[in-house]
Enzyme design. Structure first.
Site, PDB file in Angstrom:
ATOM      1  CG  HIS A  18      -1.896  -0.971   1.158  1.00 25.14           C
ATOM      2  ND1 HIS A  18      -1.695  -2.230   1.831  1.00 25.14           N
ATOM      3  CD2 HIS A  18      -3.339  -1.151   0.509  1.00 25.14           C
ATOM      4  CE1 HIS A  18      -2.729  -3.110   1.739  1.00 25.14           C
ATOM      5  NE2 HIS A  18      -3.470  -2.296   0.956  1.00 25.14           N
ATOM      6  CD  GLU A  88       1.881  -1.778   3.354  1.00 22.19           C
ATOM      7  OE1 GLU A  88       1.973  -1.128   2.537  1.00 22.19           O
ATOM      8  OE2 GLU A  88       0.622  -2.760   2.987  1.00 22.19           O
ATOM      9  NE  ARG A 176     -19.449  17.186  13.665  1.00 22.39           N
ATOM     10  CZ  ARG A 176     -18.135  16.686  13.956  1.00 22.39           C
ATOM     11  NH1 ARG A 176     -17.835  15.497  14.108  1.00 22.39           N
ATOM     12  NH2 ARG A 176     -17.400  17.771  14.254  1.00 22.39           N
ATOM     13  NE  ARG A 230     -19.650  18.321  18.306  1.00 19.56           N
ATOM     14  CZ  ARG A 230     -19.893  17.146  18.184  1.00 19.56           C
ATOM     15  NH1 ARG A 230     -18.780  16.308  18.042  1.00 19.56           N
ATOM     16  NH2 ARG A 230     -20.939  16.638  18.673  1.00 19.56           N
TER      17      ARG A 230
END
Ligand code: URA
Length: 280
Positions: A18, A88, A176, A230
């Site tokens: 990846h 990785e 949320r 928030r």
């Protein structure tokens, strides 16, 4: 074109599947933003940098920051992508990870533009459960955390140190409302429950990073800039905010590298008072 590899290692032509990096491609210290586009922006803050690889959400660069070898590898959003990057990156020689990203406040003391340095993570993510039982703590490395604190002080930014909640879901998972106000009952009290437990912020990668780094004997820290308040219900994202978190993380790498050199010279596994007082 056909490419073949051993199924458990998934290494193709010497490169991890990846991240597309081979052994030695990335210096041992890596900054990990979620957003691939941030990799180039971070590289621009260093003395110099060059692209290592680009594949899916995994963009990487290596370079020098104030003379220190440093690298950057994006993980994409969330713990599944981060777990792949970490697995990785370790295989190609990285041993010190600093998540650098954005977050939303939970505590009323944490405001827009502040830096949150995570000492531990509430494991509301699913990926880390594939690695360890839920009782296993998601804690940061003390050296990386201390280096981040000193970096934040050096750069004179407003910062906090404490517990971060990591979720898999940006919407319902962080309390949320979802589409058309959807909200499962259990998530309605989440903000309140985390606030009274003195959790500082929400983001989506830290608890998995800490869990995996501890299992593998690697070092990890996390510093995120607050873009969502928030409590006051405000959102603000700026280049300045992103730069702030990236500079704190880069400066922490410089400090860690100096400590690591001293530790190696003195044959020490941990920091000593002598090392701490000898470095500016
Ligand atoms: N990242 C998150 O996960 N949550 C926020 O509120 C902001 C950034």
């Amino acid at each position: 074109m056909t490419k073949k590899s051993d199924a458990t290692k998934v290494v193709v032509e010497g490169k991890q599947y990846h991240i597309k990096c081979a052994k030695g491609d990335l210096p041992r210290y890596v900054l990990m933003p979620g957003d691939p586009k941030r990799v180039e922006k971070i590289g621009k803050l260093w003395d110099k940098s060059k692209v290592v690889a680009e594949y899916r959400q995994y963009y990487s660069r290596r370079g020098k920051y104030k003379g220190t070898d440093i690298s950057c590898l994006s993980s994409g959003i969330g713990c599944p992508g981060l777990a792949v990057a970490l697995e990785e990156a370790i295989r190609v020689g990285v041993d010190t990870f600093i998540r650098v990203g954005t977050c939303g406040s939970i505590s009323k003391d944490v405001g827009l533009g502040d830096i949150v340095i995570s000492s531990g993570g509430v494991r509301l993510d699913g990926t880390s459960r594939d690695y360890a039982m839920i009782e296993y703590p998601a804690v940061s490395d003390y050296e990386v955390t201390l280096a981040l604190i000193l970096a934040a002080q050096e750069l004179k930014v407003r910062y906090h140190v404490g517990i971060t909640a990591t979720t898999d879901s940006f919407y319902c998972g962080q309390g949320r409302p979802g589409y058309k106000g959807y909200m499962p009952t259990k998530n309605k009290t989440l903000m309140h429950d985390l606030q009274i437990a003195k959790v500082l912020n929400f983001e989506m990668e830290t608890s998995c990073l800490f869990t995996m780094a501890n299992i593998y004997g690697m070092r990890a820290g996390s510093c995120c800039v607050v873009i969502v308040d928030r409590v006051k219900d405000k959102f603000e994202l700026s280049d300045e905010f992103e730069k702030r978190a990236a500079l704190v993380a880069s400066e922490a790498v410089r400090i860690l590298s100096l400590w690591d050199k001293k530790k190696k010279k003195q044959g020490l596994k941990h920091l000593s008072l002598d090392i701490l007082s000898s470095i500016k």
